[in-house]
Design an enzyme around this catalytic site. Structure first.
Site, mmCIF file in Angstrom:
data_model
loop_
_atom_site.group_PDB
_atom_site.id
_atom_site.type_symbol
_atom_site.label_atom_id
_atom_site.label_comp_id
_atom_site.label_asym_id
_atom_site.label_seq_id
_atom_site.Cartn_x
_atom_site.Cartn_y
_atom_site.Cartn_z
ATOM 1 N N LYS A 109 0.864 -1.097 -0.101
ATOM 2 C CA LYS A 109 0.035 0.091 -0.175
ATOM 3 C C LYS A 109 0.867 1.260 0.081
ATOM 4 O O LYS A 109 0.607 2.183 -0.764
ATOM 5 C CB LYS A 109 -1.043 -0.009 1.068
ATOM 6 C CG LYS A 109 -2.033 -0.991 1.253
ATOM 7 C CD LYS A 109 -3.020 -0.641 2.132
ATOM 8 C CE LYS A 109 -4.299 -1.869 1.728
ATOM 9 N NZ LYS A 109 -5.239 -1.588 2.868
ATOM 10 N N LYS A 192 -4.577 -10.751 -7.037
ATOM 11 C CA LYS A 192 -5.893 -10.945 -6.524
ATOM 12 C C LYS A 192 -6.823 -9.788 -6.701
ATOM 13 O O LYS A 192 -6.308 -8.589 -6.877
ATOM 14 C CB LYS A 192 -5.686 -10.997 -4.814
ATOM 15 C CG LYS A 192 -5.249 -9.825 -4.016
ATOM 16 C CD LYS A 192 -5.466 -9.655 -2.619
ATOM 17 C CE LYS A 192 -5.170 -8.153 -2.207
ATOM 18 N NZ LYS A 192 -5.343 -8.372 -0.568
ATOM 19 N N LYS A 195 -9.934 -4.314 -3.756
ATOM 20 C CA LYS A 195 -10.558 -3.193 -3.678
ATOM 21 C C LYS A 195 -9.695 -1.829 -4.153
ATOM 22 O O LYS A 195 -10.423 -0.833 -4.934
ATOM 23 C CB LYS A 195 -11.197 -2.902 -2.323
ATOM 24 C CG LYS A 195 -12.612 -3.504 -1.959
ATOM 25 C CD LYS A 195 -13.105 -2.928 -0.735
ATOM 26 C CE LYS A 195 -12.324 -3.863 0.459
ATOM 27 N NZ LYS A 195 -13.181 -4.121 1.561
HETATM 28 P P1 TYM Z 1 -10.563 -6.283 3.512
HETATM 29 O O1 TYM Z 1 -11.678 -5.386 3.984
HETATM 30 O O2 TYM Z 1 -9.450 -5.903 2.778
HETATM 31 O O3 TYM Z 1 -11.187 -7.624 3.277
HETATM 32 C C1 TYM Z 1 -12.046 -8.180 3.797
HETATM 33 C C2 TYM Z 1 -12.136 -9.935 3.681
HETATM 34 O O4 TYM Z 1 -12.037 -10.495 2.341
HETATM 35 C C3 TYM Z 1 -10.914 -10.957 2.237
HETATM 36 N N1 TYM Z 1 -10.483 -11.104 0.762
HETATM 37 C C4 TYM Z 1 -10.209 -11.768 -0.117
HETATM 38 N N2 TYM Z 1 -10.386 -13.306 -0.232
HETATM 39 C C5 TYM Z 1 -10.194 -14.200 -1.033
HETATM 40 N N3 TYM Z 1 -9.937 -13.453 -2.541
HETATM 41 C C6 TYM Z 1 -9.798 -12.297 -2.450
HETATM 42 N N4 TYM Z 1 -9.244 -11.420 -3.530
HETATM 43 C C7 TYM Z 1 -9.970 -11.079 -1.514
HETATM 44 N N5 TYM Z 1 -9.819 -9.904 -1.164
HETATM 45 C C8 TYM Z 1 -10.260 -9.761 0.057
HETATM 46 C C9 TYM Z 1 -9.867 -10.605 3.096
HETATM 47 O O5 TYM Z 1 -8.739 -11.711 3.155
HETATM 48 C C10 TYM Z 1 -10.655 -10.158 4.408
HETATM 49 O O6 TYM Z 1 -11.026 -11.447 5.212
HETATM 50 N N6 TYM Z 1 -7.406 -5.978 7.359
HETATM 51 C C11 TYM Z 1 -8.764 -6.667 6.959
HETATM 52 C C12 TYM Z 1 -9.839 -6.130 7.764
HETATM 53 C C13 TYM Z 1 -9.828 -6.400 9.264
HETATM 54 C C14 TYM Z 1 -9.719 -7.570 10.000
HETATM 55 C C15 TYM Z 1 -9.644 -7.139 11.350
HETATM 56 C C16 TYM Z 1 -9.889 -8.934 9.349
HETATM 57 C C17 TYM Z 1 -9.536 -5.292 10.366
HETATM 58 N N7 TYM Z 1 -9.461 -6.106 11.397
HETATM 59 C C18 TYM Z 1 -9.745 -8.442 12.116
HETATM 60 C C19 TYM Z 1 -9.999 -9.819 10.442
HETATM 61 C C20 TYM Z 1 -9.815 -9.723 11.863
HETATM 62 C C21 TYM Z 1 -8.783 -6.238 5.504
HETATM 63 O O7 TYM Z 1 -8.165 -5.324 4.903
HETATM 64 O O8 TYM Z 1 -9.964 -6.999 5.072
#
Ligand code: TYM
Length: 329
Positions: A109, A192, A195
């Site tokens: 990022k 991947k 967003k």
């Molecule tokens: P975020 O908002 O980017 O994504 C949410 C969830 O979606 C999963 N994900 C994917 N899984 C499979 N293929 C993909 N292309 C893909 N893109 C996203 C992510 O792995 C995630 O599970 N840091 C985290 C948010 C967070 C969090 C937490 C998660 C904050 N606190 C505590 C678990 C526990 C994030 O950026 O997710």
């Protein structure tokens, strides 16, 4: 269990849905489950306040729309529970610069901002994520593969705290669903679906209109062959579509390969497009209905926040004592 999702887009995408959110629905009946819309994490990329407010409600509405039931689990907004920021500060004091610098998501990022320009919040982001998880004493954290490293840091910090200051935190395990742990960008099947970095053509949004979803699936990049067969090295695009179709229909990949033998890509892609439209349409319609009554949505989130605060408050009281803060009068 606990998991979280960032309100950084106008909709979840297929990767979020298959990699994480869909598992959450099943786990609400087998676990005491907490699901968090992580707005504190979202501000690390400095969104417009009006947009953040809107996206936070959209994210929450989508969670209810996929089937999270406020009677069976706790859905809440991170900033409603101040203990998240408080524990993040405590854990930050236990984190070395070296281990925070090794986080690949930060490196990816921050590369976008150029040398030295990324915010400190982006750097400490995984520490806040650790706080999210540890506050609820989560055993399991259902996430996509990209969160694995953050989960490792969470375990390291929990262990360090327990070792130095006394047993306080449970060590959480990532729960990563095989086959859908990494859904790829439709236009670049080596990256991947994301967003923040995919092009709009590479992403399928849950709230997208059927016509647009169909077009994107039909235009997904595939190799020049014609055989519908999973082969990660030579056919990453088709392999991605096979995994998507398999996850959404429950039909194993080898059965799909057999079904489309000799039919070429066109017929297969058409079916994938219809499957995606069928899966997303009811979610979109329920999300729109929930967003039409913001007061009700906010009430549901207030209930979730109250329940989350009760648990987080208990952990945090213990943490303050262990750290050596004076009791509050
Ligand atoms: P975020 O908002 O980017 O994504 C949410 C969830 O979606 C999963 N994900 C994917 N899984 C499979 N293929 C993909 N292309 C893909 N893109 C996203 C992510 O792995 C995630 O599970 N840091 C985290 C948010 C967070 C969090 C937490 C998660 C904050 N606190 C505590 C678990 C526990 C994030 O950026 O997710």
């Amino acid at each position: 269990m606990l998991s979280g999702i960032q309100p950084t887009a106008d909709s979840f995408h297929l990767g979020n849905y298959l990699g994480a959110v869909r598992q959450w629905v099943g786990m609400q009946d087998t676990h005491e489950a907490f699901y968090c819309v992580v707005d504190l994490h979202a501000i690390t990329v400095q969104p417009d306040p009006k947009e953040l407010r809107h996206r936070t409600r959209v994210a929450a509405a989508q969670l209810f729309a996929v089937g999270l039931d406020p009677e069976r689990c706790t859905v809440f907004v991170q900033s409603h529970v101040p203990e998240h920021s408080e524990l993040a500060w405590v854990l930050g004091s236990l984190t070395s610069m070296g281990e925070a610098s090794r986080m690949t998501q930060f490196k990816d990022k921050s590369a976008k901002y150029g040398e030295g320009a990324a915010g400190v919040g982006l750097f400490t982001y995984p520490i806040l994520q650790a706080a999210d998880i540890l506050l609820y004493q989560a055993h399991q954290v259902p996430v996509g593969a990209d969160q694995k490293q953050h989960l490792e840091l969470t375990r390291d910090l929990a262990q360090r705290f327990n070792h130095r200051l006394g047993q306080t935190f449970r060590l959480p395990e990532p729960f990563i669903m095989k086959g859908v742990e990494k859904i790829y960008d439709l236009q670049d099947p080596s990256a991947k679906m994301s967003k923040s970095s995919s092009s709009p053509q590479g992403i399928l949004d849950v709230l997208e209109q059927p016509g647009s979803l169909r077009k994107k699936v039909m235009r997904a990049i595939t190799d020049t062959g014609s055989e519908v067969k999973a082969d990660e090295a030579d056919k990453p695009g088709i392999t991605n579509l096979l995994r998507i179709q398999s996850a959404l229909t429950g039909v194993p990949v080898p059965d799909l390969e057999q079904r489309y033998a000799g039919q070429g890509y066109g017929a297969f892609k058409k079916d994938v497009a219809e499957t995606v439209v069928e899966a997303f349409t009811p979610i979109r319609e329920r999300t729109e209905a929930l967003l039409a009554d913001e007061d009700q949505l906010d009430r549901l989130l207030a209930i979730g926040a109250e329940r989350a605060r009760a648990v987080a408050g208990e952990t945090m009281a213990q943490v303050r004592d262990r750290v050596g803060f004076l009791p509050r009068g």
